[in-house]
Write an enzyme that holds these catalytic residues in place. Structure first.
Site, PDB file in Angstrom:
ATOM      1  N   ASP A   1      -5.822  -7.480  -6.743  1.00 45.74           N
ATOM      2  CA  ASP A   1      -5.422  -8.205  -5.526  1.00 45.74           C
ATOM      3  C   ASP A   1      -6.419  -9.327  -5.265  1.00 45.74           C
ATOM      4  O   ASP A   1      -7.175  -9.304  -4.300  1.00 45.74           O
ATOM      5  CB  ASP A   1      -5.366  -7.219  -4.346  1.00 45.74           C
ATOM      6  CG  ASP A   1      -4.841  -7.869  -3.076  1.00 45.74           C
ATOM      7  OD1 ASP A   1      -4.228  -8.950  -3.171  1.00 45.74           O
ATOM      8  OD2 ASP A   1      -5.039  -7.286  -1.991  1.00 45.74           O
TER       9      ASP A   1
ATOM     10  N   ASN B   1     -18.583  -9.444  -9.797  1.00 46.53           N
ATOM     11  CA  ASN B   1     -17.473 -10.328 -10.119  1.00 46.53           C
ATOM     12  C   ASN B   1     -16.462  -9.549 -10.967  1.00 46.53           C
ATOM     13  O   ASN B   1     -16.793  -9.055 -12.040  1.00 46.53           O
ATOM     14  CB  ASN B   1     -18.031 -11.528 -10.897  1.00 46.53           C
ATOM     15  CG  ASN B   1     -16.940 -12.519 -11.263  1.00 46.53           C
ATOM     16  OD1 ASN B   1     -15.760 -12.185 -11.322  1.00 46.53           O
ATOM     17  ND2 ASN B   1     -17.363 -13.733 -11.525  1.00 46.53           N
ATOM     18  N   ALA B   2     -15.236  -9.448 -10.492  1.00 43.81           N
ATOM     19  CA  ALA B   2     -14.239  -8.624 -11.172  1.00 43.81           C
ATOM     20  C   ALA B   2     -14.020  -9.070 -12.613  1.00 43.81           C
ATOM     21  O   ALA B   2     -13.808  -8.235 -13.495  1.00 43.81           O
ATOM     22  CB  ALA B   2     -12.924  -8.657 -10.388  1.00 43.81           C
TER      23      ALA B   2
ATOM     24  N   SER C   1     -16.721  -8.314  -4.764  1.00 42.06           N
ATOM     25  CA  SER C   1     -17.915  -9.167  -4.770  1.00 42.06           C
ATOM     26  C   SER C   1     -18.706  -9.097  -3.464  1.00 42.06           C
ATOM     27  O   SER C   1     -19.882  -9.425  -3.453  1.00 42.06           O
ATOM     28  CB  SER C   1     -17.521 -10.620  -5.056  1.00 42.06           C
ATOM     29  OG  SER C   1     -16.606 -11.080  -4.090  1.00 42.06           O
TER      30      SER C   1
ATOM     31  N   PHE D   1     -10.909  -6.213  -6.625  1.00 44.04           N
ATOM     32  CA  PHE D   1     -10.804  -7.059  -5.426  1.00 44.04           C
ATOM     33  C   PHE D   1     -10.450  -6.143  -4.247  1.00 44.04           C
ATOM     34  O   PHE D   1      -9.459  -6.343  -3.547  1.00 44.04           O
ATOM     35  CB  PHE D   1      -9.753  -8.168  -5.598  1.00 44.04           C
ATOM     36  CG  PHE D   1      -9.929  -8.999  -6.841  1.00 44.04           C
ATOM     37  CD1 PHE D   1     -10.790 -10.086  -6.841  1.00 44.04           C
ATOM     38  CD2 PHE D   1      -9.253  -8.678  -8.012  1.00 44.04           C
ATOM     39  CE1 PHE D   1     -10.955 -10.860  -7.986  1.00 44.04           C
ATOM     40  CE2 PHE D   1      -9.426  -9.444  -9.163  1.00 44.04           C
ATOM     41  CZ  PHE D   1     -10.266 -10.538  -9.148  1.00 44.04           C
TER      42      PHE D   1
ATOM     43  N   ARG E   1       0.848  -1.201   0.000  1.00 41.18           N
ATOM     44  CA  ARG E   1       0.000   0.000   0.000  1.00 41.18           C
ATOM     45  C   ARG E   1       0.880   1.246   0.000  1.00 41.18           C
ATOM     46  O   ARG E   1       0.596   2.229  -0.683  1.00 41.18           O
ATOM     47  CB  ARG E   1      -0.897   0.013   1.241  1.00 41.18           C
ATOM     48  CG  ARG E   1      -1.991  -1.014   1.216  1.00 41.18           C
ATOM     49  CD  ARG E   1      -3.027  -0.758   2.297  1.00 41.18           C
ATOM     50  NE  ARG E   1      -2.653  -1.267   3.606  1.00 41.18           N
ATOM     51  CZ  ARG E   1      -2.857  -2.515   4.022  1.00 41.18           C
ATOM     52  NH1 ARG E   1      -3.399  -3.398   3.203  1.00 41.18           N
ATOM     53  NH2 ARG E   1      -2.526  -2.872   5.246  1.00 41.18           N
TER      54      ARG E   1
ATOM     55  N   CYS F   1      -1.540 -14.236  -3.978  1.00 38.98           N
ATOM     56  CA  CYS F   1      -1.267 -14.679  -2.608  1.00 38.98           C
ATOM     57  C   CYS F   1      -1.307 -16.206  -2.522  1.00 38.98           C
ATOM     58  O   CYS F   1      -1.393 -16.771  -1.436  1.00 38.98           O
ATOM     59  CB  CYS F   1      -2.251 -14.056  -1.621  1.00 38.98           C
ATOM     60  SG  CYS F   1      -3.954 -14.465  -1.950  1.00 38.98           S
TER      61      CYS F   1
END
Ligand code: SAH
Length: 394
Positions: free
Chosen positions: A298, A277-278, A250, A227, A211, A338
Site C-alpha cells: 500500500d 525503505n520497503a 519508513s 507500507f 481491510r 492511490c
C-alpha cells in the site's frame, strides 16, 4: 455584475458540470472581483453557465459550486452541502461498525477544496483550496451545529495549499484540543490515531472496505504488510488468523503506533517490525530466502503529476516485482495504487508486467476501490483515485 467569460469553445466542461475552470479557458473577467469572491461564469456568447469562487493565483481559476442560477454562493450553500454529506454518511451501511469516516470529500460532495474526517468526537478538516478556506468560519460553524464534536482541528495539505497561494494554517480551530492519540473503533477493533500530526488527517479511512476484504486471507498465513503506516492491515490480518505478521514502514513513529495498535487488540507475539525503505527491505528479504503467504503493498502516491507518470510506473512495477518474488506458490498479493493519474487499466498492466518479469502466473480474484465515504462524483472522475487488486500468485 462580476463575471468570468470563457473563451469560445471552452464551455463544454462547465456545461457538463465539471467543477474546475482552468485559467487558460478564461477570455476575460468583468468587474473587479477579488480572489475568494463568488463569480458567475459565462460562455463566450454571454450564456450563464455556473457560479463559483475565483482564485487567480491557482491554475484552477474558478471552483464551480452551483449550476442553479438562483442559488447564491454563501454560507448557506456550504451548510446545505455539508448537511447533505453528513446525512448521506448516516445512511451508509458500511459505516455501521466504525467511529471514523470521511464526512465530506471535496468536489465529490459538492464542497470543493474541503475534506472533513471524523475521528470519534473530533473532526479533522482540510481546507485545500481558497474556495473553502475563504468560508472557514461558516464551515466550522455548520460542522459544530451538524455534528456537535468536542473539537475541530485544521490539517494542511501543504502541496495543495501552495498551489492555491495559501499559507500554512494548522491547529485547533474550535473546541477542545484532541488528546495525543484519539481512539477510534472499526468493526470491533480499536486504533489510536494521531489527529494533530498523523499522515493525511491521521488514518487511511479510504482503505476500510479493503481491510475487510483482506482480513480472511490472514488465516494460517505468514503476512507481510509493506507500507504499513499504523498497522491497520496488519491488525486485520492478525484477526483473520495470521500465524505471523511482518510490517515494513519508513516512519518510526507510525510503526511504533502500529505495534501499539496490534498490542491493544490483543495481538502480540509473532510480529516483526522493520523500519526502513520497503524497496530495500523487500530485496533483503529475497536475498535472505524469506517467503510469505500474503503480501500487502500500500505505497504512497508515486505519481504526483503527469510528468511523474513514467517514473511512478517504474516504482509500482519494481515494488510489485519484489513482492511477487517473496510469495509462496498459491500465495496472495494485495496491491494498491492511490495515484489518481494511474488508472485501473494501467495499474493492472503494470502488475502484469511485473508478473511477466517474475515468471509467475497471476490471477485477479478481487478488485478494490476507495470506501463509500469517499464517493466518486460522475461529473468529477478525478475523485476516483484508489485502486487495488487481490491476486492469486502461482
Ligand atoms: N497501509 C496503511 C497506509 C499506507 S500509506 C494503512 O492502511 O493505514 C503509505 C505509507 O508508506 C506511509 O505510512 C509512509 O510513511 C510509508 N512509506 C513511504 N515511502 C516508503 C518507503 N519507501 N518504504 C517504506 N515505507 C514508506
Amino acid at each position: 455584475m462580476t463575471a468570468v467569460f470563457l473563451k469560445r469553445g471552452r464551455d463544454k466542461p462547465a456545461r457538463q458540470r465539471h467543477p474546475w475552470v482552468f485559467s487558460g479557458a478564461i477570455a476575460r473577467v468583468d468587474g473587479e472581483p477579488q480572489d475568494g469572491d463568488p463569480v458567475d461564469v459565462r460562455a463566450a456568447d454571454g450564456d450563464w453557465l455556473a457560479r463559483g469562487i475565483l482564485n487567480r493565483r491557482s491554475q484552477i481559476a474558478v471552483r464551480l459550486l452551483t449550476w442553479d442560477p438562483d442559488e447564491a454562493v454563501d454560507a448557506n450553500l456550504w451548510r446545505h452541502r455539508l448537511a447533505r454529506a453528513v446525512d448521506a454518511r448516516a445512511r451508509l451501511p458500511a459505516l455501521a461498525g466504525t467511529s471514523a469516516y470521511r464526512l465530506a470529500f471535496s468536489e465529490a460532495d459538492g464542497v470543493p477544496g474541503l475534506v472533513v474526517d471524523r475521528y470519534a468526537d473530533w473532526l479533522a478538516v482540510q481546507f485545500s483550496a481558497l474556495a473553502a478556506d475563504r468560508w472557514r468560519e461558516a464551515i466550522v460553524t455548520a460542522l459544530v451545529e451538524l455534528i456537535q464534536p468536542r473539537g475541530i482541528v485544521a490539517r494542511d495539505d501543504p502541496e495543495a495549499r501552495e498551489k492555491e497561494g495559501l499559507l500554512a494554517a494548522e491547529g485547533v480551530v474550535w473546541g477542545e484540543p484532541p488528546p495525543a492519540h484519539v481512539e477510534i473503533e472499526e468493526d470491533g477493533l480499536t486504533f489510536l490515531v494521531d489527529v494533530l500530526r498523523g499522515q493525511k488527517t491521521g488514518f487511511y479511512l479510504d482503505q476500510r472496505e479493503n481491510r475487510r476484504l483482506v482480513e480472511p486471507y490472514g488465516r494460517g498465513a505468514q503476512v507481510l504488510d509493506a507500507f504499513a503506516y499504523t498497522g491497520a492491515f496488519a491488525v486485520r490480518a492478525w484477526r483473520g488468523g495470521a500465524v505471523s505478521v511482518t510490517t515494513v514502514e519508513s516512519s518510526p513513529e507510525a510503526l511504533a503506533l502500529a505495534e501499539e495498535n496490534l498490542a491493544r487488540n490483543g495481538f502480540g507475539g509473532r510480529t516483526e517490525h522493520v523500519v526502513g525503505n520497503a524497496f530495500r527491505e523487500l530485496r533483503a528479504f529475497r536475498a535472505a530466502g524469506r517467503r510469505f503467504d500474503v503480501v500487502i503493498l500500500d505505497p504512497p502516491k508515486f505519481a504526483r503529476s503527469a510528468g511523474h507518470l513514467e517514473q511512478a510506473g517504474r516504482g509500482y512495477k519494481d515494488i510489485n516485482l519484489l513482492a511477487l518474488h517473496l510469495l509462496e506458490p498459491g500465495g496472495i498479493l494485495v496491491t494498491f495504487s492511490c495515484s489518481g493519474l494511474v488508472g485501473t487499466d494501467l495499474f493492472q498492466q503494470i502488475v502484469w508486467e511485473a508478473a511477466l518479469d517474475a515468471g509467475r502466473d497471476v490471477q485477479v480474484i478481487a478488485r478494490c476501490a476507495q470506501a463509500p465515504d469517499h464517493p466518486v462524483a460522475l461529473n468529477f472522475p478525478e475523485s476516483a483515485y484508489l485502486k487495488g487488486l487481490i491476486c492469486r500468485v502461482w
